[in-house]
Design a protein around this motif. Structure first.
Motif, mmCIF file in Angstrom:
data_model
loop_
_atom_site.group_PDB
_atom_site.id
_atom_site.type_symbol
_atom_site.label_atom_id
_atom_site.label_comp_id
_atom_site.label_asym_id
_atom_site.label_seq_id
_atom_site.Cartn_x
_atom_site.Cartn_y
_atom_site.Cartn_z
ATOM 1 N N ASP A 54 -21.779 11.737 20.986
ATOM 2 C CA ASP A 54 -22.786 12.525 21.583
ATOM 3 C C ASP A 54 -24.009 12.438 21.002
ATOM 4 O O ASP A 54 -24.307 12.104 19.695
ATOM 5 N N ARG A 55 -25.204 12.678 21.806
ATOM 6 C CA ARG A 55 -26.555 12.415 21.164
ATOM 7 C C ARG A 55 -26.806 13.631 20.209
ATOM 8 O O ARG A 55 -27.531 13.532 19.384
ATOM 9 N N LEU A 56 -26.601 15.010 20.771
ATOM 10 C CA LEU A 56 -27.075 16.039 20.156
ATOM 11 C C LEU A 56 -26.192 16.671 19.295
ATOM 12 O O LEU A 56 -26.560 17.556 18.379
ATOM 13 N N SER A 57 -24.754 16.624 19.355
ATOM 14 C CA SER A 57 -23.956 17.226 18.346
ATOM 15 C C SER A 57 -22.988 16.154 17.948
ATOM 16 O O SER A 57 -23.126 14.764 18.106
ATOM 17 N N THR A 58 -22.054 16.643 17.114
ATOM 18 C CA THR A 58 -21.054 15.752 16.445
ATOM 19 C C THR A 58 -20.245 14.971 17.708
ATOM 20 O O THR A 58 -20.121 15.679 18.653
ATOM 21 N N ASP A 59 -19.808 13.777 17.271
ATOM 22 C CA ASP A 59 -18.769 13.240 18.130
ATOM 23 C C ASP A 59 -17.739 13.993 18.499
ATOM 24 O O ASP A 59 -16.894 14.476 17.308
ATOM 25 N N ASP A 60 -16.872 13.900 19.561
ATOM 26 C CA ASP A 60 -15.980 14.406 20.058
ATOM 27 C C ASP A 60 -14.572 13.666 19.887
ATOM 28 O O ASP A 60 -14.601 12.385 19.953
ATOM 29 N N TYR A 61 -13.581 14.185 19.496
ATOM 30 C CA TYR A 61 -12.076 13.414 19.515
ATOM 31 C C TYR A 61 -11.692 13.517 21.002
ATOM 32 O O TYR A 61 -11.315 14.386 21.758
ATOM 33 N N ILE A 62 -11.401 12.049 21.586
ATOM 34 C CA ILE A 62 -10.582 12.143 22.747
ATOM 35 C C ILE A 62 -9.186 12.223 22.552
ATOM 36 O O ILE A 62 -8.636 12.789 22.962
ATOM 37 N N ALA A 63 -8.620 11.276 21.641
ATOM 38 C CA ALA A 63 -7.246 11.343 21.261
ATOM 39 C C ALA A 63 -7.026 10.482 19.831
ATOM 40 O O ALA A 63 -7.970 9.569 19.514
ATOM 41 N N THR A 64 -5.763 10.716 19.548
ATOM 42 C CA THR A 64 -5.632 10.014 18.061
ATOM 43 C C THR A 64 -4.127 9.485 18.307
ATOM 44 O O THR A 64 -3.333 9.990 18.636
ATOM 45 N N GLY A 65 -3.969 8.130 17.752
ATOM 46 C CA GLY A 65 -2.919 7.386 17.829
ATOM 47 C C GLY A 65 -2.487 6.812 16.410
ATOM 48 O O GLY A 65 -3.225 6.487 15.674
ATOM 49 N N PHE A 66 -1.005 6.795 16.185
ATOM 50 C CA PHE A 66 -0.633 6.162 14.780
ATOM 51 C C PHE A 66 0.442 5.058 15.073
ATOM 52 O O PHE A 66 1.200 5.162 16.083
ATOM 53 N N ILE A 67 0.307 4.126 14.152
ATOM 54 C CA ILE A 67 1.272 2.838 14.138
ATOM 55 C C ILE A 67 2.039 3.103 12.800
ATOM 56 O O ILE A 67 1.312 2.842 11.770
ATOM 57 N N ASP A 68 3.500 3.320 12.783
ATOM 58 C CA ASP A 68 4.108 2.951 11.736
ATOM 59 C C ASP A 68 4.175 1.677 11.115
ATOM 60 O O ASP A 68 4.829 0.755 11.706
ATOM 61 N N SER A 109 0.811 -1.282 0.095
ATOM 62 C CA SER A 109 0.130 0.016 0.100
ATOM 63 C C SER A 109 0.869 1.292 -0.024
ATOM 64 O O SER A 109 1.959 1.158 0.418
ATOM 65 N N MET A 110 0.119 2.359 -0.676
ATOM 66 C CA MET A 110 1.058 3.668 -0.559
ATOM 67 C C MET A 110 0.876 4.219 0.923
ATOM 68 O O MET A 110 1.547 5.247 0.979
ATOM 69 N N CYS A 111 0.161 3.715 1.443
ATOM 70 C CA CYS A 111 -0.022 4.325 3.120
ATOM 71 C C CYS A 111 1.095 3.547 3.995
ATOM 72 O O CYS A 111 1.393 2.538 3.713
ATOM 73 N N GLU A 112 1.518 4.401 4.901
ATOM 74 C CA GLU A 112 2.532 4.218 5.842
ATOM 75 C C GLU A 112 2.200 4.252 7.453
ATOM 76 O O GLU A 112 2.968 3.625 8.080
ATOM 77 N N ARG A 113 0.953 4.452 7.788
ATOM 78 C CA ARG A 113 0.378 4.537 9.054
ATOM 79 C C ARG A 113 -0.912 4.136 9.357
ATOM 80 O O ARG A 113 -1.907 4.422 8.534
ATOM 81 N N LEU A 114 -1.120 3.276 10.430
ATOM 82 C CA LEU A 114 -2.362 2.958 10.795
ATOM 83 C C LEU A 114 -3.008 4.069 11.870
ATOM 84 O O LEU A 114 -1.997 4.371 12.604
ATOM 85 N N LYS A 115 -4.040 4.456 11.381
ATOM 86 C CA LYS A 115 -4.712 5.369 12.629
ATOM 87 C C LYS A 115 -5.926 4.889 13.421
ATOM 88 O O LYS A 115 -6.554 4.232 12.972
ATOM 89 N N LEU A 116 -5.502 5.066 14.746
ATOM 90 C CA LEU A 116 -6.555 4.396 15.725
ATOM 91 C C LEU A 116 -6.930 5.875 16.422
ATOM 92 O O LEU A 116 -6.235 6.580 17.013
#
Length: 610
Positions: free
Chosen positions: A183-197, A170-177
């Motif tokens: 949230d019921r009334l609004s868009t879902d919030d981001y808690i955190a993001t991690g990457f695996i090379d 694949s041309m991609c090099e990172r997995l994204k978690l």
């Protein structure tokens, strides 16, 4: 379109190429290919040999009277698979990433607790403190899968397997978690993001292996944990745009790669056998973290009192009410002008000493090997710099040759020194641990072999330095530990009750080892200067380039049973304890408990204050 190797001038410098006719571009919408990935193949070899790489292009064919299109660069989460153009007959193998998601812990508060506070006042129903509804999103090459949502749970257990189809290579090099809060009334919030090379969890070549990971804890970082009802100025850090400044939890995951057609079901439950298999990776041991402050200067905050907080994971976080208090901060002090240029904290004879207790998995079998390689790299960099200085200063040939020979001899000696075996920790080593261990051994052997040949050849010092720098790159590529489940040590500068600046120190840099001296971290127990920095979002213009503060301190992290080694290193000091923390309980019907306390928190000093 041809991609060539710029280091080669031979006829076989071609890496790969792609052919397309102008008409196909002109017939497309607006006569334009916008952000298309082209699959490169070899003209000499057959197309069945597979992909030689990928090229991201935007192409436009303009006729008379046509408007010039505006090219825009793709974003990180761009859907690559649907924008891939490949020649007919090219064999791109299909496969699947199997990600097993077991559980998460230490997630921060994401929802306002106003309604829960009313429950407490009115004594209606059960008050819930876990104000977060987490789920995990697994993304790669524009595709993604999600786990179930666990409502009001900051220690969720999903026990689900996500099967994401891929094209290999694949041309991609990172997995994204990505951890998100539903949230019921609004868009879902981001808690955190991690990457695996992928390059760190897989290997190419004859002895290569497909990407594999865990079972292992993956740490997540982002904006400060303190919940704010209003917008978070640094929410973009939770999306992975910039260096995360604060620990925001971790997830226990395991991943494997399978080639072939992906299975029909993309989300399945993990078997009870696999759940029991990871129990051994949850075994905790007690760690002690010490921070001995020497001085603090270049302090930018002059109007309010300044204190420094040291934490590892959630341990030591003084602004989180759900965390057991620990002596993790220095005394609030106003900065003093030095009469020349800087402001500093007036620590004279009495210096702050911070001690934090925590519990983590013992992964010394990984980090000992990593630190040994980092020590080899540090010595090689130092010696190469010394040789370069001798050459620039016009030293005699014999003197330069002497330094070169010493550098090569030391490198050969270090690379031939055997790496420590797993020993009793072998039961905790997973497939990736064994693979990377063998990879590191092969690289060290190859560097020693090539250095031995280099020593025997009489070549110019400049060429020798170039060769040594190639060895340095080889060593730096294996000096990475993707399965580092120990969170970073974070030092915060707190002004009033607001976090203003920070520095993240990888735990392995200050980790103590009783196996070998070079298995300890590079800065373990050593006085070192740390320059703090402001929180900064990637791509956001921020003119605050000044240094918030510079700290000079000793950091030491190790198992509780090894903590005596830190005190031995403080032989020129006297350690004094000025305050103690008390646990407050009340006796109700003969039972001691912290339920029903009036006017006092669960933990306090002797005056009853938090």
């Amino acid at each position: 379109m041809q991609v060539l190797d710029s280091h080669l001038v031979r006829s076989d410098a071609m890496i790969g190429s792609f052919n397309l006719d102008v008409g196909s571009v002109y017939d497309s919408e607006e006569h334009t290919f916008q952000n298309k990935w082209l699959l490169l193949t070899s003209m000499e070899e057959s197309k069945s040999s597979g992909a030689k790489g990928y090229l991201l292009v935007s192409i436009s064919v303009i006729g008379q009277g046509d408007d010039l299109p505006i090219f825009k660069r793709t974003e990180d989460d761009f859907d690559i698979e649907t924008n891939l153009i490949q020649p007919a007959g090219v064999d791109v193998r299909r496969g699947c990433f199997n990600l097993q998601v077991f559980q998460a812990e230490d997630l921060p508060q994401m929802d306002a607790g106003a309604f829960e506070g009313m429950k407490k006042v009115l004594r209606v129903g059960e008050e819930k403190k876990e104000l977060v509804d987490p789920y995990l999103v697994f993304s790669f090459a524009g595709q993604s899968l999600e786990t179930d949502v666990k409502y009001t749970n900051d220690h969720p257990q999903w026990n689900q397997e996500l099967r994401l189809p891929i094209r290999f290579p694949s041309m991609c090099e990172r997995l994204k978690l990505t951890l998100k809060d539903w949230d019921r009334l609004s868009t879902d919030d981001y808690i955190a993001t991690g990457f695996i090379d992928i390059n760190e969890i897989g290997s190419r070549g004859d002895d290569g292996f497909l990407p594999t990971f865990g079972p292992c804890w993956l740490n997540f970082y982002g904006s400060p944990r303190e919940f704010d009802t209003f917008n978070d100025d640094y929410e973009a850090l939770n999306m992975g745009r910039g260096e995360g400044a604060a620990y925001r939890g971790r997830v226990l995951v395991s991943m494997s790669t399978e080639l072939g057609e992906p299975p029909p079901e993309d989300i399945v439950s993990i078997s009870s056998h696999d759940i029991q298999r990871v129990d051994k990776y949850r075994r905790l041991r007690k760690y002690h973290l010490y921070a001995a402050f020497i001085n603090a200067t270049m302090v930018s905050e002059t109007d309010r009192s300044v204190e420094f907080e040291v934490s590892i994971g959630n341990y030591g976080n003084k602004l989180d009410e759900r965390v057991t208090p620990q002596p993790s901060t220095t005394q609030p002090t106003n900065a003093v002008f030095d009469g020349n240029h800087y402001y500093f904290l007036p620590w004279t004879k009495t210096k702050p000493l911070i001690a934090i207790n925590s519990e983590w998995e013992d992964i010394s079998f990984r980090l000992d090997t990593l630190n040994i390689i980092l020590h080899i790299i540090a010595k090689l960099e130092k010696h190469i710099g010394h040789v370069k200085t001798c050459i620039k200063s016009g030293a005699s040939e014999s003197e330069v040759a002497t330094h070169v020979i010493k550098t090569i001899d030391k490198l050969i000696e270090d690379c031939r020194s055997p790496l420590p075996e797993f020993g009793d920790m072998k039961q905790y080593a997973n497939a990736l641990d064994h693979r990377r261990y063998e990879l590191r051994r092969r690289v060290l052997f190859e560097v020693a072999r090539r250095a031995t040949i280099l020593r025997q050849e009489a070549i110019e010092p400049e060429e020798t330095v170039d060769e040594l720098e190639e060895y340095l790159i080889m060593l730096q590529e294996i000096a990475v530990e993707p399965q580092n489940s120990l969170p970073d040590v974070v030092i915060w500068m707190i002004c009033g009750s607001k976090r203003t600046a920070y520095i993240r120190v990888p735990a392995y840099q200050v980790l103590y080892s009783d196996q070998r001296r070079d298995a300890c971290g590079l800065f373990c127990g050593r006085t070192f200067s740390y320059f703090l920095k402001y929180l900064k979002v990637k791509g956001k213009d921020d003119n605050r380039y000044a240094i918030p503060a510079m700290l000079r301190l000793k950091l030491w992290l190790g198992l509780e049973c090894h903590s005596e080694n830190f005190r031995k290193g403080m032989s020129d000091s006297t350690i004094a304890v000025y305050a103690e923390t008390y646990e407050n309980q009340v006796n109700i019907m003969g039972q001691w408990s912290d339920k029903g306390l009036l006017g006092r928190p669960k933990y306090s000093d002797s005056t009853g204050k938090l």
